[in-house]
Structures are given as C-alpha cells and as structure tokens.
Design an enzyme around this catalytic site. Structure first.
Site, PDB file in Angstrom:
ATOM      1  N   ILE A  19       0.594  -1.281  -0.383  1.00  0.00           N
ATOM      2  CA  ILE A  19      -0.051  -0.454   0.325  1.00  0.00           C
ATOM      3  C   ILE A  19       1.158   0.910  -0.442  1.00  0.00           C
ATOM      4  CG2 ILE A  19      -2.025   1.309   1.505  1.00  0.00           C
ATOM      5  CD1 ILE A  19      -2.356  -1.305   2.480  1.00  0.00           C
ATOM      6  N   ASP A  38      12.444   1.124   5.481  1.00  0.00           N
ATOM      7  CA  ASP A  38      11.122   0.039   6.066  1.00  0.00           C
ATOM      8  C   ASP A  38      12.468  -1.368   5.742  1.00  0.00           C
ATOM      9  OD1 ASP A  38       8.812  -1.899   3.774  1.00  0.00           O
ATOM     10  OD2 ASP A  38       9.910  -3.319   4.680  1.00  0.00           O
ATOM     11  N   SER A 131      -6.682  -1.167  10.543  1.00  0.00           N
ATOM     12  CA  SER A 131      -7.724  -2.044   9.771  1.00  0.00           C
ATOM     13  C   SER A 131      -9.245  -2.392   9.810  1.00  0.00           C
ATOM     14  CB  SER A 131      -7.240  -3.263   9.441  1.00  0.00           C
ATOM     15  OG  SER A 131      -7.644  -4.056   9.318  1.00  0.00           O
ATOM     16  N   TYR A 155      -3.113 -10.312  15.488  1.00  0.00           N
ATOM     17  CA  TYR A 155      -2.872  -9.006  14.509  1.00  0.00           C
ATOM     18  C   TYR A 155      -4.129  -7.469  15.103  1.00  0.00           C
ATOM     19  CZ  TYR A 155      -3.070  -6.422   9.889  1.00  0.00           C
ATOM     20  OH  TYR A 155      -3.554  -5.237   9.508  1.00  0.00           O
ATOM     21  N   LYS A 159      -4.057  -3.630  16.023  1.00  0.00           N
ATOM     22  CA  LYS A 159      -4.712  -2.214  15.583  1.00  0.00           C
ATOM     23  C   LYS A 159      -5.411  -1.313  16.534  1.00  0.00           C
ATOM     24  CE  LYS A 159      -2.793  -2.834  11.205  1.00  0.00           C
ATOM     25  NZ  LYS A 159      -1.412  -2.030  11.450  1.00  0.00           N
ATOM     26  N   TYR A 183      -9.124   0.362   6.819  1.00  0.00           N
ATOM     27  CA  TYR A 183      -8.362  -0.448   5.272  1.00  0.00           C
ATOM     28  C   TYR A 183      -9.905  -1.346   5.475  1.00  0.00           C
ATOM     29  CZ  TYR A 183      -4.099   2.106   5.156  1.00  0.00           C
ATOM     30  OH  TYR A 183      -3.074   2.578   5.222  1.00  0.00           O
ATOM     31  N   LEU A 206      -7.261 -13.666  -0.932  1.00  0.00           N
ATOM     32  CA  LEU A 206      -7.868 -14.390  -2.470  1.00  0.00           C
ATOM     33  C   LEU A 206      -7.670 -13.610  -3.225  1.00  0.00           C
ATOM     34  CD1 LEU A 206     -10.376 -15.564  -3.333  1.00  0.00           C
ATOM     35  CD2 LEU A 206     -11.617 -13.208  -3.139  1.00  0.00           C
ATOM     36  N   ARG A 297     -12.550 -21.541   6.611  1.00  0.00           N
ATOM     37  CA  ARG A 297     -10.947 -20.679   7.246  1.00  0.00           C
ATOM     38  C   ARG A 297     -11.358 -20.064   8.769  1.00  0.00           C
ATOM     39  NH1 ARG A 297      -7.499 -16.954   4.430  1.00  0.00           N
ATOM     40  NH2 ARG A 297      -8.833 -15.303   5.039  1.00  0.00           N
TER      41      ARG A 297
HETATM   42  P1  NAD Z   1       3.112  -5.011   3.232  1.00  0.00           P
HETATM   43  O1  NAD Z   1       3.250  -6.267   4.270  1.00  0.00           O
HETATM   44  O2  NAD Z   1       3.104  -5.068   1.765  1.00  0.00           O
HETATM   45  O3  NAD Z   1       3.710  -3.360   3.527  1.00  0.00           O
HETATM   46  C1  NAD Z   1       3.792  -3.207   4.718  1.00  0.00           C
HETATM   47  C2  NAD Z   1       5.906  -3.722   4.800  1.00  0.00           C
HETATM   48  O4  NAD Z   1       6.160  -2.736   6.758  1.00  0.00           O
HETATM   49  C3  NAD Z   1       6.454  -4.119   4.789  1.00  0.00           C
HETATM   50  O5  NAD Z   1       7.213  -3.362   3.470  1.00  0.00           O
HETATM   51  C4  NAD Z   1       7.311  -4.753   5.608  1.00  0.00           C
HETATM   52  O6  NAD Z   1       8.542  -4.682   5.415  1.00  0.00           O
HETATM   53  C5  NAD Z   1       7.692  -3.285   6.340  1.00  0.00           C
HETATM   54  N1  NAD Z   1       7.802  -3.470   7.503  1.00  0.00           N
HETATM   55  C6  NAD Z   1       7.445  -4.950   8.848  1.00  0.00           C
HETATM   56  N2  NAD Z   1       7.966  -4.676   9.984  1.00  0.00           N
HETATM   57  C7  NAD Z   1       8.677  -3.229  10.032  1.00  0.00           C
HETATM   58  C8  NAD Z   1       9.683  -2.744  10.465  1.00  0.00           C
HETATM   59  N3  NAD Z   1       9.546  -2.472  12.100  1.00  0.00           N
HETATM   60  N4  NAD Z   1      10.306  -1.243  10.289  1.00  0.00           N
HETATM   61  C9  NAD Z   1      10.181  -1.511   8.901  1.00  0.00           C
HETATM   62  N5  NAD Z   1       9.534  -1.657   7.761  1.00  0.00           N
HETATM   63  C10 NAD Z   1       8.977  -2.634   9.073  1.00  0.00           C
HETATM   64  O7  NAD Z   1       1.321  -4.666   3.919  1.00  0.00           O
HETATM   65  P2  NAD Z   1       0.692  -3.871   3.470  1.00  0.00           P
HETATM   66  O8  NAD Z   1      -0.455  -4.734   2.332  1.00  0.00           O
HETATM   67  O9  NAD Z   1       1.399  -3.028   2.262  1.00  0.00           O
HETATM   68  O10 NAD Z   1       0.357  -2.757   4.763  1.00  0.00           O
HETATM   69  C11 NAD Z   1       0.186  -2.041   5.813  1.00  0.00           C
HETATM   70  C12 NAD Z   1      -0.095  -1.626   6.359  1.00  0.00           C
HETATM   71  O11 NAD Z   1      -1.861  -1.568   6.158  1.00  0.00           O
HETATM   72  C13 NAD Z   1       0.077  -2.976   7.647  1.00  0.00           C
HETATM   73  O12 NAD Z   1       0.291  -1.934   8.778  1.00  0.00           O
HETATM   74  C14 NAD Z   1      -0.903  -2.869   7.299  1.00  0.00           C
HETATM   75  O13 NAD Z   1      -0.979  -3.657   8.473  1.00  0.00           O
HETATM   76  C15 NAD Z   1      -2.430  -2.692   7.112  1.00  0.00           C
HETATM   77  N6  NAD Z   1      -3.688  -3.219   6.407  1.00  0.00           N
HETATM   78  C16 NAD Z   1      -3.376  -3.569   5.304  1.00  0.00           C
HETATM   79  C17 NAD Z   1      -4.310  -4.646   4.819  1.00  0.00           C
HETATM   80  C18 NAD Z   1      -4.463  -5.047   3.945  1.00  0.00           C
HETATM   81  O14 NAD Z   1      -5.086  -6.170   3.631  1.00  0.00           O
HETATM   82  N7  NAD Z   1      -3.377  -5.271   2.606  1.00  0.00           N
HETATM   83  C19 NAD Z   1      -6.213  -4.194   5.324  1.00  0.00           C
HETATM   84  C20 NAD Z   1      -5.432  -3.582   6.135  1.00  0.00           C
HETATM   85  C21 NAD Z   1      -5.079  -2.884   6.799  1.00  0.00           C
HETATM   86  C1  UD1 Z   2      -7.417 -10.110   5.775  1.00  0.00           C
HETATM   87  C2  UD1 Z   2      -7.064 -10.677   7.021  1.00  0.00           C
HETATM   88  C3  UD1 Z   2      -7.918  -9.431   7.864  1.00  0.00           C
HETATM   89  C4  UD1 Z   2      -7.266  -7.800   7.367  1.00  0.00           C
HETATM   90  C5  UD1 Z   2      -8.262  -8.240   5.479  1.00  0.00           C
HETATM   91  C6  UD1 Z   2      -7.364  -7.004   4.854  1.00  0.00           C
HETATM   92  C7  UD1 Z   2      -7.554 -13.357   8.079  1.00  0.00           C
HETATM   93  C8  UD1 Z   2      -8.145 -14.090   8.118  1.00  0.00           C
HETATM   94  N1  UD1 Z   2      -7.854 -11.680   7.855  1.00  0.00           N
HETATM   95  O1  UD1 Z   2      -9.390 -10.426   5.512  1.00  0.00           O
HETATM   96  O2  UD1 Z   2      -7.459  -9.322   8.928  1.00  0.00           O
HETATM   97  O3  UD1 Z   2      -7.734  -7.118   7.667  1.00  0.00           O
HETATM   98  O4  UD1 Z   2      -8.005  -9.640   4.910  1.00  0.00           O
HETATM   99  O5  UD1 Z   2      -7.395  -6.959   3.586  1.00  0.00           O
HETATM  100  O6  UD1 Z   2      -6.011 -12.652   6.743  1.00  0.00           O
HETATM  101  N2  UD1 Z   2     -10.689 -17.139   0.184  1.00  0.00           N
HETATM  102  C9  UD1 Z   2     -10.791 -17.751   0.024  1.00  0.00           C
HETATM  103  N3  UD1 Z   2     -10.279 -18.593  -0.215  1.00  0.00           N
HETATM  104  C10 UD1 Z   2      -8.512 -18.261  -0.105  1.00  0.00           C
HETATM  105  C11 UD1 Z   2      -7.837 -17.156   0.581  1.00  0.00           C
HETATM  106  C12 UD1 Z   2      -9.546 -16.371   1.307  1.00  0.00           C
HETATM  107  O7  UD1 Z   2     -11.909 -18.348  -0.447  1.00  0.00           O
HETATM  108  O8  UD1 Z   2      -7.825 -19.167  -0.463  1.00  0.00           O
HETATM  109  C13 UD1 Z   2     -11.972 -15.669   1.198  1.00  0.00           C
HETATM  110  C14 UD1 Z   2     -11.228 -15.739   2.686  1.00  0.00           C
HETATM  111  O9  UD1 Z   2     -12.425 -17.196   3.165  1.00  0.00           O
HETATM  112  C15 UD1 Z   2     -12.621 -14.592   3.301  1.00  0.00           C
HETATM  113  C16 UD1 Z   2     -12.287 -14.075   1.121  1.00  0.00           C
HETATM  114  O10 UD1 Z   2     -11.672 -14.700   0.367  1.00  0.00           O
HETATM  115  O11 UD1 Z   2     -14.160 -14.936   2.260  1.00  0.00           O
HETATM  116  C17 UD1 Z   2     -11.372 -12.541   1.583  1.00  0.00           C
HETATM  117  O12 UD1 Z   2     -10.358 -13.054   1.602  1.00  0.00           O
HETATM  118  P1  UD1 Z   2      -8.847 -12.447   1.889  1.00  0.00           P
HETATM  119  O13 UD1 Z   2      -8.004 -11.407   0.506  1.00  0.00           O
HETATM  120  O14 UD1 Z   2      -7.773 -13.393   3.408  1.00  0.00           O
HETATM  121  O15 UD1 Z   2      -9.627 -11.206   3.228  1.00  0.00           O
HETATM  122  P2  UD1 Z   2      -9.989 -11.572   4.157  1.00  0.00           P
HETATM  123  O16 UD1 Z   2     -10.354 -12.510   4.922  1.00  0.00           O
HETATM  124  O17 UD1 Z   2     -11.105 -10.489   3.992  1.00  0.00           O
END
Ligand code: NAD
Ligand code: UD1
Length: 375
Positions: A19, A38, A131, A155, A159, A183, A206, A297
C-alpha cells in the site's frame, strides 16, 4: 536542480510495502517529497526502482527498522520531515496467532518508538494504517466507525491498541493531528502493471491466490466455506483498489490540521462474495479459475463491508474503481511480473544515497540536500 520553494516532506514507514508504494507514487505526483524507510521484512528494495521509473522522481530510501530509535532520530535530525504516514507492521493473522509477541513487539513497540521520536522532534502529524479487522465478526453491515470493536486475533488487537494509544496521545496534547484509516480489503495494482502485491510463499489472501492460479503457479483455488448465510454461501468483503486507498491517504494527510484524532473507514461501501470475485476475474482475464469449496477458514467473518460516508464528509474522498478494474489491474501486474519483484529488475544502485531527494531546502534550521547524482 535547486528550486526556490521547499516541498512538504513526508516520512513513509513500510515504504516498500504494497500500500505504501502506491501511496508514494501519488504523493510524488502531488508535489510532496518523500523519505521512505522499511526493514524489508516483507518487501523488496526493487520497489524503489519502480517508484522512480513510474514517477520520474526519486525519494530518499533507508533500510531502517522502526524499532531502531537511533536511526529514526538521525532521520528526523537530517531531513525536514513534517508529517508521517505509518504503514510499517506485520499483517498476517495466522502468524499473529502462532507468535503473538512478534506482533506486539513489532507493531506496538515499533509504533511507540516512532511516536516518541516524532514527539522529540516536534513532528505531530500522523496518518496511521489501521484495519477493518478491528471490527472482527461484525454483527451488522454496513460497518460505521461507531460499530463495536471486537478484534478476533493478536494482529487485530495490535491495531486496536495502537488506535487507543493514538487517541490518548491526541487527547493529551492538542498539537497532535492524527488520523487512523481503517482499510477494508485492498486489492488491485498500479494501472501500469509495474507495481502490485508481492506475497512471499503461498498467498493468504484471495486475489493474489486467484492470479497465481490464473497464471498456472497453483492448481486451483480453495474457497473457504460454501455454507455461510449469504446468497451463494460464500463470504462477502468490501474490496478496494489500492490506488483508491492511496488517494485516501493523501486526502487524510491534507485534512490532518482540521482535527485532533479521527478514525475513518476506507472502503467502497459494496460487498462481493468470493464466487462473485471469481466470476469477475474470469470475465476480465478470459481465464477460467478452477476452484473447490472446502471447509471454512477459522476466524473468517461472514460479511464485512463499509459505510464510507465519513470518508466522503471529512476527506471529500470516495473510491472510484470498480471490481472489474481491480481484477484487471491485479491480473496485469501478475502477467507482467510472474515472479513478483524478484524478476525483471531495473538496475539498482548499491548506495542508498542515490535516492536523495532532488532538492530539500529547509530555510529554518536544517540543511540543504541535493541530488547526489547532479550535485
Ligand atoms: P506490506 O507487508 O506489503 O507492507 C508493510 C511493510 O512494512 C513491509 O514492506 C515490511 O517490510 C515493513 N515493515 C514491517 N515491520 C517493519 C519494521 N519494524 N520496520 C520497518 N519496516 C517494517 O503490507 P501492506 O498490505 O502494504 O500493509 C500496510 C499496512 O496496512 C500494515 O500496517 C497493515 O497492517 C495495514 N493493513 C493492510 C491491509 C491489507 O489487506 N493489505 C488491510 C488493512 C490494514
Ligand atoms: C484478511 C485478514 C484481515 C485483514 C483483511 C484486509 C485473515 C483471516 N484476515 O481478511 O485481518 O484486515 O485481510 O484485507 O487473514 N478466501 C478463499 N480462499 C483463499 C483466500 C481467501 O476462499 O485462498 C476467502 C476468505 O475466506 C474470505 C475472502 O476470500 O472470505 C477474502 O479473504 P482474504 O483476502 O484473506 O481477506 P479477509 O479474510 O477479508
């Protein structure tokens, strides 16, 4: 290369992550200068090359861990940082259940150290990556910011705890301006196909799993549960394009001064089932996704989708991209980068100084930096 006006400088933690990297592109487009850090625990340095190539601008990048107080202190001393977008953290739910202390240490302790260093340097503008996981298995959709918080795993609890810490901090000192962005499910990729999500190992989520099936890296998708109380029996989520999410960060950053502490959902307000996602992906890619419905799951919520009204009211932001576009861009990224950032690398300079900002001029107390290539 010097300009007479300094640009706002934003520190991005977790800069090479999924992100953050998309957000940096938009920050550069909007005229911000970026210092990125990072520890590369879950991302590759090559991301910086893509950012530079796509935006035609460079950023400062340092391989710094947010728990390294000394290194953070140096960064705030050297660069005229005036705000922070804090993405760094671990995010795998299953891993957090197996090793909770890893999550409390990295996410909680890391954020605490970051906040202390920010306070020491008088930098009190912060956008934080929270999140929708803080809502847990929500009783009612759409989910508003007032919905009950019941994170169901370590996790999510990191948050939730960080949100409390930020709220307490802002309440204690009116100079702090903080927004936590909750998000929903970020997917998609940069429209160029040059930046996207690069999970290591077997994808948990997914869309990366679907794209890996589509490209032939995995045999079939396992759909977790077909007996949920939804129309087609599969879970419903609010998928949001990562570029929409990135735009939400710029909007949050620009509105920080209006508030002390805010919490804002970033979602589209629309929910799609797993089977709907599969069908949409098949439509835009022309590839059939073999799948098998298996057991649920553990920990999955039935239905999670946002009420994004507050984001519109407070940030004048709303998501623009639809699910077809999200699937299309994720597919383009996978096609162009079958091995993620591991292949297709642009040349990468060994010196981190290569990524100095073109010009940062702090007219008050700090220093003038120039592009090391041209200075
Ligand atoms: P990501 O893993 O791609 O990015 C996180 C980055 O943080 C990574 O590059 C990792 O190397 C770095 N990192 C971790 N620990 C660190 C530390 N101690 N010092 C410096 N760098 C460190 O994940 P993302 O999907 O881009 O998510 C970014 C943020 O958004 C995270 O805080 C995550 O929890 C939050 N978030 C993500 C999602 C999602 O589904 N992707 C959903 C909700 C919230
Ligand atoms: C995941 C995280 C959640 C985070 C969110 C943000 C888990 C349990 N939860 O949620 O903490 O905030 O991402 O994006 O990891 N699915 C399948 N097959 C797969 C993968 C996923 O059926 O191989 C289904 C899951 O059951 C779910 C949907 O697809 O219903 C989305 O899954 P996923 O992308 O993992 O996201 P979340 O479960 O919503």
């Amino acid at each position: 290369m010097s300009t007479s006006q300094s640009r706002p400088v934003v520190l991005i933690t977790g800069a090479t992550g999924f992100i953050a990297s998309h957000t940096i592109i938009q920050l550069l487009e909007e005229g911000y200068d970026v210092v990125g850090i990072d520890n590369l625990a879950n991302s590759k340095k090559a991301v910086i090359n893509r950012i530079t190539a796509l935006s035609d601008r460079s950023i400062i990048f340092r391989p710094v861990d947010i728990r390294d107080e000394k290194a953070l202190d140096e960064l705030f001393t050297v660069y005229p940082i005036n705000s922070v977008i804090h993405f760094a953290g671990y995010k795998a739910v299953g891993e957090s259940v197996e090793d909770p202390m890893l999550y409390y240490s990295n996410n909680m302790k890391g954020t605490t150290i970051l906040l202390e260093v920010m306070a020491k340097h008088g930098v009190k503008n912060l956008v934080f990556s929270s999140s929708c996981t803080v809502y847990g298995n929500a009783e009612q959709c759409p989910i508003t910011e007032e919905s009950p918080l019941q994170p169901g795993n370590p996790y999510g609890r990191t948050k939730w705890m960080i949100e409390h810490m930020l709220s307490d901090l802002a309440a204690s000192d009116p100079e702090w301006h903080i927004t936590s962005l909750r998000y929903f499910n970020p997917i998609g990729a940069h429209p160029s196909g040059e930046m996207g999500e690069d999970p290591s190992g077997i994808p948990n989520n997914l869309i990366p799993y679907i794209t890996q099936v589509a490209i032939g890296k995995r045999e079939k998708l396992y759909v977790f549960g077909g007996d949920y109380p939804t129309e087609d029996g599969t879970c419903i989520r609010d998928y949001i394009h990562v570029c929409d999410l990135a735009a939400g960060h710029i909007a949050a950053l620009e509105s920080l001064h209006g508030n002390g502490y805010e919490v804002i959902n970033l979602g589209t307000g629309k929910g799609y089932s797993v089977l709907e996602v599969i069908r949409t992906f098949e439509k835009v890619s022309g590839v059939t996704i073999p799948y098998e419905i298996v057991d649920r799951r553990e920990g999955d919520a039935v239905e999670v989708w946002a009420d994004p009204t507050k984001a519109y009211k407070k940030l004048y932001w709303r998501a623009l991209f639809d699910l077809e576009r999200m699937c299309n861009d994720a597919w383009l990224w996978q096609l162009r980068n079958p091995e993620g950032y591991r292949s297709n690398e642009l040349p990468f300079a060994s010196s981190e100084d290569q990524f100095s900002l073109s010009t940062i001029i702090d007219h008050s107390t700090k220093i003038t930096l120039r592009d090391t290539k041209t200075a």
